[in-house]
Design a protein around this motif. Structure first.
Motif, short mmCIF file in Angstrom:
data_model
loop_
_atom_site.label_atom_id
_atom_site.label_comp_id
_atom_site.label_asym_id
_atom_site.label_seq_id
_atom_site.Cartn_x
_atom_site.Cartn_y
_atom_site.Cartn_z
N GLU A 35 0.83 -1.21 0.00
CA GLU A 35 0.00 0.00 0.00
C GLU A 35 0.87 1.26 0.00
O GLU A 35 0.60 2.21 -0.74
CB GLU A 35 -0.92 0.00 1.22
CG GLU A 35 -1.85 1.19 1.26
CD GLU A 35 -2.78 1.16 2.45
OE1 GLU A 35 -3.50 2.15 2.63
OE2 GLU A 35 -2.76 0.17 3.20
N GLU A 36 1.92 1.27 0.80
CA GLU A 36 2.83 2.42 0.86
C GLU A 36 3.51 2.64 -0.49
O GLU A 36 3.61 3.78 -0.96
CB GLU A 36 3.88 2.20 1.95
CG GLU A 36 4.91 3.30 2.04
CD GLU A 36 4.31 4.64 2.39
OE1 GLU A 36 4.84 5.66 1.90
OE2 GLU A 36 3.31 4.69 3.11
N ARG A 37 3.97 1.58 -1.12
CA ARG A 37 4.61 1.71 -2.43
C ARG A 37 3.64 2.24 -3.48
O ARG A 37 4.00 3.07 -4.31
CB ARG A 37 5.18 0.37 -2.89
CG ARG A 37 6.42 -0.04 -2.13
CD ARG A 37 6.98 -1.31 -2.69
NE ARG A 37 8.14 -1.75 -1.92
CZ ARG A 37 8.92 -2.74 -2.29
NH1 ARG A 37 8.67 -3.41 -3.40
NH2 ARG A 37 9.95 -3.09 -1.54
N LEU A 38 2.41 1.74 -3.46
CA LEU A 38 1.41 2.22 -4.41
C LEU A 38 1.11 3.69 -4.20
O LEU A 38 1.03 4.47 -5.16
CB LEU A 38 0.12 1.40 -4.29
CG LEU A 38 0.14 0.02 -4.92
CD1 LEU A 38 -1.13 -0.74 -4.57
CD2 LEU A 38 0.28 0.13 -6.42
N ARG A 39 0.95 4.08 -2.95
CA ARG A 39 0.66 5.49 -2.65
C ARG A 39 1.81 6.40 -3.10
O ARG A 39 1.59 7.45 -3.67
CB ARG A 39 0.39 5.69 -1.17
CG ARG A 39 -0.94 5.15 -0.71
CD ARG A 39 -1.15 5.42 0.78
NE ARG A 39 -2.30 4.74 1.26
CZ ARG A 39 -3.54 5.24 1.23
NH1 ARG A 39 -3.73 6.42 0.73
NH2 ARG A 39 -4.55 4.55 1.71
N SER A 40 3.05 5.99 -2.83
CA SER A 40 4.18 6.83 -3.20
C SER A 40 4.34 6.90 -4.71
O SER A 40 4.65 7.95 -5.25
CB SER A 40 5.47 6.34 -2.54
OG SER A 40 5.83 5.09 -3.04
N SER A 41 4.13 5.79 -5.41
CA SER A 41 4.28 5.82 -6.87
C SER A 41 3.15 6.60 -7.52
O SER A 41 3.37 7.30 -8.50
CB SER A 41 4.36 4.41 -7.43
OG SER A 41 3.16 3.73 -7.24
N LEU A 42 1.94 6.51 -6.99
CA LEU A 42 0.84 7.29 -7.54
C LEU A 42 1.02 8.77 -7.28
O LEU A 42 0.69 9.61 -8.12
CB LEU A 42 -0.50 6.81 -6.98
CG LEU A 42 -1.02 5.51 -7.54
CD1 LEU A 42 -2.32 5.11 -6.83
CD2 LEU A 42 -1.26 5.61 -9.03
N GLY A 43 1.55 9.11 -6.13
CA GLY A 43 1.79 10.51 -5.80
C GLY A 43 2.87 11.12 -6.68
O GLY A 43 2.85 12.32 -6.97
#
Length: 85
Positions: A35-43
């Motif tokens: 979830e953290e990786r997805l959030r950072s890559s989407l941001g």
């Protein structure tokens, strides 16, 4: 002779009975990291990059096809008018 045995237990009780490890804490950590990786890559992605990523490769070539088509029609017009390149 037929014997039926019915056991009612929770998944945790069944894992403990068969000696299987409880991997829920590991699953929770992995899911949090994903979830953290997805959030950072989407941001980090801007809308243009997101659009290009989601757009199928066949649609990305539309602009190139339009350029080829314009060149073709331009060459055809030159032939029809007798112009040379």
């Amino acid at each position: 002779m037929k014997v039926n045995v019915e056991v009612t237990c929770t998944p945790e009780e069944a894992r403990a009975f068969f000696g299987l490890p409880d991997i829920k804490p590991m699953q929770d950590r992995i899911m949090a990291e994903i979830e953290e990786r997805l959030r950072s890559s989407l941001g980090a992605m801007n809308p243009e990059t997101v659009f290009k990523t989601w757009l199928p490769a066949s649609m990305q070539g539309v602009e190139q096809m339009q350029q080829i088509q314009q060149a073709f029609w331009s060459q055809l017009a030159n032939i029809a008018t007798g112009k040379k390149d």
